[in-house]
Write a protein that holds these residues in place. Structure first.
Motif, mmCIF file in Angstrom:
data_model
loop_
_atom_site.group_PDB
_atom_site.id
_atom_site.type_symbol
_atom_site.label_atom_id
_atom_site.label_comp_id
_atom_site.label_asym_id
_atom_site.label_seq_id
_atom_site.Cartn_x
_atom_site.Cartn_y
_atom_site.Cartn_z
ATOM 1 N N MET A 63 35.810 -47.819 -9.306
ATOM 2 C CA MET A 63 35.645 -48.844 -10.335
ATOM 3 C C MET A 63 34.281 -48.714 -10.988
ATOM 4 S SD MET A 63 34.966 -52.096 -7.837
ATOM 5 C CE MET A 63 35.471 -51.337 -6.296
ATOM 6 N N GLY A 64 34.149 -49.390 -12.114
ATOM 7 C CA GLY A 64 32.862 -49.483 -12.775
ATOM 8 C C GLY A 64 32.069 -50.656 -12.221
ATOM 9 N N ARG A 65 30.801 -50.693 -12.550
ATOM 10 C CA ARG A 65 29.919 -51.768 -12.085
ATOM 11 C C ARG A 65 30.417 -53.139 -12.526
ATOM 12 N NH1 ARG A 65 26.796 -54.753 -14.768
ATOM 13 N NH2 ARG A 65 26.797 -53.380 -16.568
ATOM 14 N N ARG A 121 25.794 -46.221 -14.835
ATOM 15 C CA ARG A 121 24.734 -45.396 -15.428
ATOM 16 C C ARG A 121 23.359 -45.791 -14.894
ATOM 17 N NH1 ARG A 121 27.280 -47.303 -19.931
ATOM 18 N NH2 ARG A 121 28.998 -46.003 -20.615
ATOM 19 N N ASN A 122 23.262 -46.966 -14.272
ATOM 20 C CA ASN A 122 21.986 -47.481 -13.787
ATOM 21 C C ASN A 122 21.554 -46.710 -12.540
ATOM 22 O OD1 ASN A 122 19.911 -48.899 -12.568
ATOM 23 N ND2 ASN A 122 20.810 -50.917 -12.931
ATOM 24 N N PRO A 123 20.483 -45.911 -12.639
ATOM 25 C CA PRO A 123 20.069 -45.082 -11.505
ATOM 26 C C PRO A 123 19.531 -45.891 -10.321
ATOM 27 C CG PRO A 123 18.460 -44.927 -13.282
ATOM 28 C CD PRO A 123 19.617 -45.740 -13.815
ATOM 29 N N ASP A 124 19.166 -47.157 -10.545
ATOM 30 C CA ASP A 124 18.609 -47.994 -9.482
ATOM 31 C C ASP A 124 19.657 -48.908 -8.843
ATOM 32 O OD1 ASP A 124 16.040 -46.954 -10.046
ATOM 33 O OD2 ASP A 124 15.840 -48.388 -11.704
ATOM 34 N N TYR A 125 20.899 -48.840 -9.336
ATOM 35 C CA TYR A 125 21.930 -49.760 -8.847
ATOM 36 C C TYR A 125 22.329 -49.403 -7.424
ATOM 37 C CZ TYR A 125 25.987 -52.843 -9.013
ATOM 38 O OH TYR A 125 26.893 -53.850 -8.777
ATOM 39 N N ALA A 134 29.378 -49.986 -0.556
ATOM 40 C CA ALA A 134 30.022 -49.143 -1.574
ATOM 41 C C ALA A 134 29.229 -47.852 -1.750
ATOM 42 C CB ALA A 134 30.112 -49.872 -2.913
ATOM 43 N N ILE A 135 29.927 -46.824 -2.194
ATOM 44 C CA ILE A 135 29.296 -45.561 -2.576
ATOM 45 C C ILE A 135 29.017 -45.667 -4.068
ATOM 46 C CG2 ILE A 135 29.624 -43.066 -2.802
ATOM 47 C CD1 ILE A 135 31.733 -43.415 -0.437
ATOM 48 N N VAL A 136 27.763 -45.538 -4.465
ATOM 49 C CA VAL A 136 27.394 -45.654 -5.878
ATOM 50 C C VAL A 136 27.171 -44.256 -6.443
ATOM 51 C CG1 VAL A 136 25.735 -46.597 -7.534
ATOM 52 C CG2 VAL A 136 26.389 -47.938 -5.511
ATOM 53 N N CYS A 137 27.863 -43.960 -7.529
ATOM 54 C CA CYS A 137 27.723 -42.669 -8.223
ATOM 55 C C CYS A 137 27.275 -42.939 -9.652
ATOM 56 C CB CYS A 137 29.051 -41.917 -8.219
ATOM 57 S SG CYS A 137 29.637 -41.459 -6.562
ATOM 58 N N HIS A 138 26.664 -41.906 -10.264
ATOM 59 C CA HIS A 138 26.085 -42.100 -11.597
ATOM 60 C C HIS A 138 26.680 -41.194 -12.661
ATOM 61 C CE1 HIS A 138 23.173 -43.583 -8.610
ATOM 62 N NE2 HIS A 138 23.158 -44.602 -9.435
ATOM 63 N N SER A 139 27.740 -40.425 -12.297
ATOM 64 C CA SER A 139 28.387 -39.570 -13.293
ATOM 65 C C SER A 139 29.813 -39.275 -12.842
ATOM 66 C CB SER A 139 27.622 -38.253 -13.459
ATOM 67 O OG SER A 139 27.754 -37.463 -12.275
ATOM 68 N N LEU A 140 30.640 -38.912 -13.795
ATOM 69 C CA LEU A 140 32.025 -38.528 -13.489
ATOM 70 C C LEU A 140 32.058 -37.353 -12.508
ATOM 71 C CD1 LEU A 140 35.101 -38.801 -14.022
ATOM 72 C CD2 LEU A 140 34.763 -37.297 -15.975
#
Length: 163
Positions: free
Chosen positions: A41-43, A65-69, A74-80
């Protein structure tokens, strides 16, 4: 990979960051389909969930897209590509894209099954999903009998991407 989504007659999915309607049987199906699986999911979708928390009993992957999120559980990713790399650790059939609109758009080319709750009603909406009935690369593989929730009629549909 799977998509799971509830749409209205215009294939709308939400308005002002909220789902169009809450149907208990749709929530139950969502829970049954995704429990023990991986959800992407998205943020904004995560932050629309109860308590703004990841869903229990699932591996939650959040794309932002937030690098500090950061979010606990949850596993947080910043790109597809980063999400796709993470998903390679799981069976494809256990991965479900759950929204919102931009996440559906990014992952649509990688999905071959769509679980759609089709609501026979028109809502005021600002987010949409591709109309699979008008997409020649997809076909409806199954549809439930019509269900009702108060005065709303809906069906559960499964679409498959044609090979």
């Amino acid at each position: 990979m799977n998509i799971i989504v509830a749409v209205d007659k215009n294939w709308s999915i939400g308005n002002q960051g909220q789902l169009l309607v809450s149907i208990p049987e749709d929530k139950k199906l969502f829970r049954e389909e995704t429990m023990g699986k991986v959800i992407v999911m998205g943020r904004k979708t995560l932050e629309s969930l109860p308590g703004k928390q990841p869903l229990y009993g699932r591996t939650n992957i959040v794309l932002t897209r937030n690098p500090d999120y950061k979010v606990k559980g949850a596993i947080v990713c910043h790109s597809l590509p980063e999400v796709l790399k993470e998903l390679s650790n799981y069976p494809e059939e256990d991965c479900f894209v759950i929204g919102g609109q931009s996440i559906y758009e990014q992952f649509f080319p990688y999905c071959d099954t769509a679980h759609v709750t089709y609501i026979d009603y028109l809502y005021s909406a600002d987010t949409h999903f591709p109309n699979l009935d008008q997409d020649p690369t997809w076909e409806m593989a199954a549809e439930s009998d019509e269900q009702t929730y108060f005065d709303l009629c809906y069906t559960f549909r499964m679409y498959q991407r044609k090979s």
